[in-house]
Write an enzyme that holds these catalytic residues in place. Sequence first.
Site: not given
Ligand code: NAD
Length: 354
Positions: A54, A65, A93, A148, A170, A234-236
């Site tokens: 992307r 992106e 986010t 989310a 969390d 989350g690692g993306d």
């Molecule tokens: P969000 O911000 O709504 O939620 C993230 C949560 O992680 C928060 O509640 C936060 O308190 C918690 N958090 C942060 N650090 C933490 C830790 N050390 N230990 C435990 N919890 C912790 O975000 P989201 O929309 O749920 O997205 C989460 C992640 O997924 C983001 O990094 C996003 O970029 C990624 N994501 C990836 C894909 C994919 O296809 N791989 C798709 C969508 C989102």
Amino acid sequence: MSPLPSKLAYVPFVSVEHMMGLVHHIGVEKVLIDLAAEIEADFRRWPLFDKTPRVASHSDVGVIELMPTSDGQTYGFKYVNGHPKNTAEGLQTVTAFGLLADVESGYPKLLSEMTLLTALRTAATSAMAAKHLAPRSARTMAMIGNGAQSEFQCLAFKAVCGVDTVRLFDIDPSATARCAANLAQSGLKVVECRSGEEAIEGAQIITTCTADKQYATILTDNMVGSGVHINAIGGDCPGKTELHRDILLRSSIFVEYPPQTRIEGEIQQLDPDHAVTELWQVITGQAQGRNDDQQVTLFDSVGFAIEDFSALRYVARAIRGTPFFTRLDMIADPDDPRDLFGMFQRAKPEITIA
Ligand code: NAD
């Protein structure tokens, strides 16, 4: 001649409200099952698609992106952002919208919100991958990061993989409490945990779905027992990972599209030639998935354009004959295709705004 465009040029538009209506109408778990099947069908014809990592525009606080692909008949792209600091300001986010177009004419044929759809397709992809990689007997999942995406992840693993218990953690206890409350009627057994270590107790699947723009260590090596499947969401992004490198070194790693994952995924921590397996090859039987009970399998998910394409195509089909879309006047459609100016001229309003 009417200054209004003909109906042919209208583009179906699915708003957030429509998407919520559509998903409620079909049922969220059925949508997740359908999406997993839709995505899997496209993974089976993977070589047919145009593929590119992307196009990312990074800033200190996040990333914006574009994710394009085409199967030769239909073209699709998604606009998506990732801004971990947003939630503190009352913003999401991740937000997204996407488009499908007809390759033959180049005309758009669907415009849709994709914030909700991304959460659904990410969860469906995770569960689809786990169906091929996780131990078949897995019934308990640790869900670390309760933001989310989290409820969607839990529901997809229930619907697609038969998970019956989720153990939530969390760093923000209010996020865990919200996630637990939202899942109260889901039929899942929900356990709220006070640490990552507590969350992984007895879990055969561990999902990490946290948001932090840093090399984080959500899981350390000693937390990962043999035979576990890790679904790392989350690692993306470059500089944004969740797993200790040692976990990667003893895992069998499965990815979507290696050129993108090597930039964005957990494997950015490894040598560029470290062996990984493409998930589509496991699905088509060209590569091995899980091959023994002791193996640690890792789906290093970053999200790939084909998953969005599949999800948009599903929505385009699902809205037919329903009230869950409006028609957008977004393509100019003059009666004489070369008379764009004439169309504009005839549309001159009689009253002008001072
Ligand atoms: P969000 O911000 O709504 O939620 C993230 C949560 O992680 C928060 O509640 C936060 O308190 C918690 N958090 C942060 N650090 C933490 C830790 N050390 N230990 C435990 N919890 C912790 O975000 P989201 O929309 O749920 O997205 C989460 C992640 O997924 C983001 O990094 C996003 O970029 C990624 N994501 C990836 C894909 C994919 O296809 N791989 C798709 C969508 C989102």
